[in-house]
Write an enzyme that holds these catalytic residues in place. Structure first.
Site, PDB file in Angstrom:
ATOM      1  N   HIS A 298      -2.839  -3.851  -6.388  1.00  0.00           N
ATOM      2  CA  HIS A 298      -3.280  -3.293  -5.105  1.00  0.00           C
ATOM      3  C   HIS A 298      -4.764  -3.553  -4.908  1.00  0.00           C
ATOM      4  CE1 HIS A 298      -4.102   0.163  -2.218  1.00  0.00           C
ATOM      5  NE2 HIS A 298      -3.357  -0.692  -1.572  1.00  0.00           N
TER       6      HIS A 298
ATOM      7  N   SER B  98       0.827  -1.203   0.000  1.00  0.00           N
ATOM      8  CA  SER B  98       0.000   0.000   0.000  1.00  0.00           C
ATOM      9  C   SER B  98       0.860   1.252   0.000  1.00  0.00           C
ATOM     10  CB  SER B  98      -0.867   0.063   1.254  1.00  0.00           C
ATOM     11  OG  SER B  98      -1.610  -1.087   1.391  1.00  0.00           O
TER      12      SER B  98
HETATM   13  N1  LIG Z   1      -5.430  -4.467   5.180  1.00  0.00           N
HETATM   14  C1  LIG Z   1      -5.743  -3.663   4.156  1.00  0.00           C
HETATM   15  O1  LIG Z   1      -6.775  -2.996   4.135  1.00  0.00           O
HETATM   16  C2  LIG Z   1      -4.832  -3.614   2.974  1.00  0.00           C
HETATM   17  C3  LIG Z   1      -5.287  -3.087   1.760  1.00  0.00           C
HETATM   18  C4  LIG Z   1      -4.451  -3.109   0.640  1.00  0.00           C
HETATM   19  C5  LIG Z   1      -3.182  -3.615   0.758  1.00  0.00           C
HETATM   20  N2  LIG Z   1      -2.733  -4.092   1.961  1.00  0.00           N
HETATM   21  C6  LIG Z   1      -1.373  -4.640   2.025  1.00  0.00           C
HETATM   22  O2  LIG Z   1      -1.464  -6.059   2.031  1.00  0.00           O
HETATM   23  C7  LIG Z   1      -0.346  -6.605   2.707  1.00  0.00           C
HETATM   24  C8  LIG Z   1      -0.833  -7.589   3.744  1.00  0.00           C
HETATM   25  O3  LIG Z   1      -1.679  -6.941   4.669  1.00  0.00           O
HETATM   26  P1  LIG Z   1      -2.598  -7.734   5.680  1.00  0.00           P
HETATM   27  O4  LIG Z   1      -3.516  -6.749   6.253  1.00  0.00           O
HETATM   28  O5  LIG Z   1      -3.136  -8.947   5.033  1.00  0.00           O
HETATM   29  O6  LIG Z   1      -1.517  -8.207   6.770  1.00  0.00           O
HETATM   30  P2  LIG Z   1      -1.645  -9.384   7.841  1.00  0.00           P
HETATM   31  O7  LIG Z   1      -0.738  -9.017   8.950  1.00  0.00           O
HETATM   32  O8  LIG Z   1      -3.053  -9.695   8.133  1.00  0.00           O
HETATM   33  O9  LIG Z   1      -1.047 -10.654   7.085  1.00  0.00           O
HETATM   34  C9  LIG Z   1       0.269 -10.785   6.682  1.00  0.00           C
HETATM   35  C10 LIG Z   1       0.596 -12.266   6.580  1.00  0.00           C
HETATM   36  O10 LIG Z   1       1.839 -12.407   5.946  1.00  0.00           O
HETATM   37  C11 LIG Z   1       2.561 -13.442   6.583  1.00  0.00           C
HETATM   38  N3  LIG Z   1       3.987 -13.241   6.318  1.00  0.00           N
HETATM   39  C12 LIG Z   1       4.813 -12.319   6.837  1.00  0.00           C
HETATM   40  N4  LIG Z   1       6.038 -12.450   6.304  1.00  0.00           N
HETATM   41  C13 LIG Z   1       5.973 -13.465   5.427  1.00  0.00           C
HETATM   42  C14 LIG Z   1       6.913 -14.072   4.553  1.00  0.00           C
HETATM   43  N5  LIG Z   1       8.163 -13.641   4.466  1.00  0.00           N
HETATM   44  N6  LIG Z   1       6.503 -15.090   3.810  1.00  0.00           N
HETATM   45  C15 LIG Z   1       5.249 -15.550   3.890  1.00  0.00           C
HETATM   46  N7  LIG Z   1       4.320 -15.010   4.684  1.00  0.00           N
HETATM   47  C16 LIG Z   1       4.694 -13.982   5.448  1.00  0.00           C
HETATM   48  C17 LIG Z   1       2.179 -13.319   8.020  1.00  0.00           C
HETATM   49  O11 LIG Z   1       2.428 -14.524   8.733  1.00  0.00           O
HETATM   50  C18 LIG Z   1       0.697 -12.979   7.911  1.00  0.00           C
HETATM   51  O12 LIG Z   1      -0.092 -14.145   7.904  1.00  0.00           O
HETATM   52  C19 LIG Z   1       0.413  -5.420   3.237  1.00  0.00           C
HETATM   53  O13 LIG Z   1       1.439  -5.111   2.347  1.00  0.00           O
HETATM   54  C20 LIG Z   1      -0.612  -4.312   3.274  1.00  0.00           C
HETATM   55  O14 LIG Z   1      -0.043  -3.030   3.187  1.00  0.00           O
HETATM   56  C21 LIG Z   1      -3.534  -4.112   3.043  1.00  0.00           C
END
Ligand SMILES: NC(=O)c1ccc[n+]([C@@H]2O[C@H](COP(=O)([O-])OP(=O)(O)OC[C@H]3O[C@@H](n4cnc5c(N)ncnc54)[C@H](O)[C@@H]3O)[C@@H](O)[C@H]2O)c1
Length: 679
Positions: free
Chosen positions: A141, A120
């Site tokens: 995204h 993001s």
């Molecule tokens: N939450 C939102 O609204 C949103 C919207 C758009 C984009 N994003 C982006 O999406 C991404 C994920 O966000 P999220 O909210 O799902 O996070 P989250 O914390 O819910 O999930 C992240 C997951 O990634 C895993 N992880 C971490 N390092 C890892 C690795 N090296 N290999 C494999 N798995 C790994 C973790 O164990 C966890 O299960 C981020 O980059 C965030 O900026 C989030």
């Protein structure tokens, strides 16, 4: 040829699990990978829970759960994604974690694999250059909740290849996303104006311009949304808003920097208190400030080439569920007023400059004009894309006139041998803009509807008779005017998701753009009456059997099918053919005698009792005058040329649109079952 058979999703958290779920729901095979098996299990459980919620809310059929889950496998072994066509990363928003991951994936994955980041706040190119395949690297995204929110920002960086962008668009289409293409820049398109919207709410509070309930109320009225910025921050997390504005502030300038009060609230680890009294006197000041910031930023991002005005609006409407996009709002409040409120913002924040686009539009003194139909020539084929996915590409006056212009351009383009019509997003074209009809009826301007329909006929007739092969790409549903456009094309390439349908008699009118005359030519008058009177959806298989669909192929075979068709040509669009066995009972049921019975409220004869009873029930739910006219028009069109048959369809438009039933059906479409009075 672009193929996407297997997708990997890395990270089984909020986003990763939702992305995988959506892909599997739409029929794609997906492997979800996380650091530990327990995290994978947690992600899979989240998916099961969300699917169950869908079942409870009757959005998903219970028997689909196992089928969807069977397409998702989970693992903590990264090698399982080695042969994927696309790998989407959704791990922690941490630069080092993501960089290390992409280096690892680059080593493991096959040559063909496209790597995508769902970051993001970081630039896509920063990760791309860490790999040996920057050309096969892109930003995808998603928006929370990724299985429910249809928007996808596709973010090519400078080195992303054309093929990768095309494959990304295909991937979006295959899992039901509406894609907008956005430049690799801070906040991409949607967060670029959405985050300042949240931040400005906090600033107004800090400056004591208004209390929280007043700001909430002003935001709801300004953008016609159900939740104001403070409530939204409470739901999605105050730290996310604070961090996102900090990133924008660092990358772009102090205008975007986090409000002090927002930082303080984050540190308190408490929600914003939402209760209190709305101060009506302050509403318009707050609205103007919101408009100044959001509309100003929207214009600035278009100035910078981040996204088009249409995609910016789409982002707001689909991603944020605003009723109107920023540019539509600008047109509504007027460009002069917009200029004024944005000017106030540029005076308040010296680093925010008046966007050129807005200054020029203000000089022109005209509203923004939107482009809804795109033309692209590729490999000697002109692709005309109806690009209004937020309205399922519905036809209205603007769309039809732009369609006409693009079609002329394509016909006159010497490097195009054939012309393909396709729809952006999941649908081909879902009918015509019903609001237009309602407004015209209410304004007593039915002649405008007739003129609009005549123009449509003229265009469709040219499409049917063009010297260049015209092809409808029916890879999603079509209804009404959309089905009529497909029928007018000289050939139809469809995927199993393609369908046609004529819901008109259920909303008090009849299909007026050649649906009856062309259905009769393909399927005979009985089946034309059956499909038009009942509104029964014509599946891709049935349309193939009836000769409407020329080639029925898998999504990955579309381009090949189009090129094959262009090579082979189409000799006779309407060859006579046997009625398919499964449709024979319906042909019998809609023969003249039985139709007379159905119109008189009786049960048809000579077919199985259950089918006959069902038919009588369906017919009873439709508008009686529309049914009668369909029956008469199809009979009168027999043996007539296409132009003569067109005149017969046009001749009754005044009559049908003047009925009380038309107004009843059209005004209540989608909201309640119409009550037809037969007048
Ligand atoms: N939450 C939102 O609204 C949103 C919207 C758009 C984009 N994003 C982006 O999406 C991404 C994920 O966000 P999220 O909210 O799902 O996070 P989250 O914390 O819910 O999930 C992240 C997951 O990634 C895993 N992880 C971490 N390092 C890892 C690795 N090296 N290999 C494999 N798995 C790994 C973790 O164990 C966890 O299960 C981020 O980059 C965030 O900026 C989030």
């Amino acid at each position: 040829m672009a193929q996407i058979n297997k997708i990997g999703v890395i990270g089984a958290g909020n986003m990763g699990s939702g992305i995988a779920q959506k892909m599997a729901q739409e029929g794609l095979n997906v492997v979800i990978v996380d650091l530990k098996q327990e995290y994978v299990e947690r992600g899979l459980n989240t998916i099961k829970q969300t699917l169950q919620e869908g079942v409870d809310r009757k959005i998903i059929r219970p028997d689909r759960i196992d089928e969807i889950l069977s397409r998702i496998s989970g693992s903590s072994d990264f090698n399982t994604v080695a042969d994927a066509d696309l790998v989407v990363e959704a791990v922690f928003e941490d630069k080092k974690v993501k960089t290390d991951l992409f280096k690892q994936l680059d080593q493991i994955c096959s040559e063909k694999t496209i790597l995508a980041t769902n970051t993001s706040s970081f630039f896509v190119h920063e990760f791309a250059v860490q790999t040996s395949r920057p050309d096969r690297f892109v930003g995808l995204h998603y928006f929370y909740h990724p299985a429910k929110n249809r928007l996808l920002e596709i973010v090519p960086h400078e080195g992303t290849s054309k093929e990768t962008l095309e494959k990304s668009l295909l991937a979006a289409k295959l899992h039901g996303k509406t894609a907008i293409i956005v430049k690799d820049s801070p906040g991409f398109a949607v967060n670029r104006f959405f985050v300042p919207f949240l931040n400005e709410a906090a600033r107004m509070l800090e400056e004591k311009i208004a209390n929280i309930p007043t700001i909430e109320e002003a935001a709801k009225r300004a953008f016609k949304i159900g939740m104001g910025p403070f409530e939204l921050m409470n739901v999605t997390g105050i730290p996310i808003a604070a961090h996102a504005s900090a990133t924008l502030g660092n990358e772009i300038g102090p205008f975007y920097a986090t409000a002090e009060i927002l930082k303080a609230q984050m540190e308190k680890k408490e929600d914003w208190p939402l209760t209190g009294k709305v101060d009506e006197d302050q509403i318009s000041t707050v609205v103007d400030r919101f408009y100044g910031v959001c509309l100003g930023v929207a214009a600035a991002l278009v100035d910078e080439g981040v996204a088009s005005i249409e995609d910016t609006d789409r982002g707001a409407k689909i991603g944020l569920r605003w009723t109107m996009g920023p540019f539509e709002i600008m047109n509504q409040i007027g460009v002069a007023k917009t200029f004024k409120v944005v000017e106030a913002i540029s005076q308040k924040y010296p680093d925010f400059k008046m966007p050129k686009l807005l200054a020029e539009q203000q000089k022109l003194g005209k509203p923004f004009a939107f482009s809804y139909v795109d033309l692209e020539v590729k490999d000697q084929i002109a692709y005309i894309t109806l690009n209004r996915p937020e309205a399922m590409n519905a036809l209205n006056k603007t769309v039809v006139s732009q369609l006409d212009e693009r079609f002329r351009e394509a016909e006159n383009n010497p490097s195009a041998n054939a012309i393909v019509f396709r729809g952006a997003g999941k649908a081909f074209v879902a009918g015509a803009d019903i609001r237009y009809f309602v407004n015209k009826i209410k304004a007593d301007k039915i002649q405008d509807i007739i003129d609009f329909t005549r123009d449509g006929h003229e265009l469709f007739f040219r499409i049917e008779n063009s010297s260049k092969l015209t092809i409808a790409l029916l890879d999603g549903l079509s209804l009404g005017g959309g089905s009529e456009l497909a029928l007018a094309c000289q050939a139809v390439v469809a995927t199993p998701a393609g369908s046609l349908g004529f819901p008109e008699t259920g909303i008090g009118i009849y299909p007026g753009l050649g649906g009856m005359l062309r259905m009769t030519r393909f399927a005979g008058p009985e089946l034309a009456k059956y499909f038009v009177m009942t509104g029964t959806v014509i599946s891709a298989d049935d349309a193939k059997a009836l000769g409407i669909v020329t080639k029925l192929v898998k999504p990955s075979e579309i381009e090949t099918a189009i090129h094959d068709l262009v090579r082979e040509g189409v000799s006779d669009k309407y060859p006579s053919r046997e009625i398919p066995a499964n449709l024979k009972p319906y042909a019998k049921m809609y023969g003249n005698e039985n139709v007379a019975k159905l119109l008189a409220g009786q049960t048809p004869e000579g077919v199985a009792g259950d089918i006959a009873a069902k038919a009588a029930k369906i017919i009873a739910s439709k508008a009686p005058i529309a049914l009668r006219l369909v029956n008469q028009i199809i009979d009168r069109q027999a043996g007539k040329s296409v132009p003569e048959a067109i005149e017969i369809e046009l001749a009754h438009l005044g009559e049908i649109f003047s009925t009380a039933d038309a107004l009843e059906g059209l005004s209540h479409m989608g909201s309640k079952r119409p009550e037809f009075m037969g007048k």
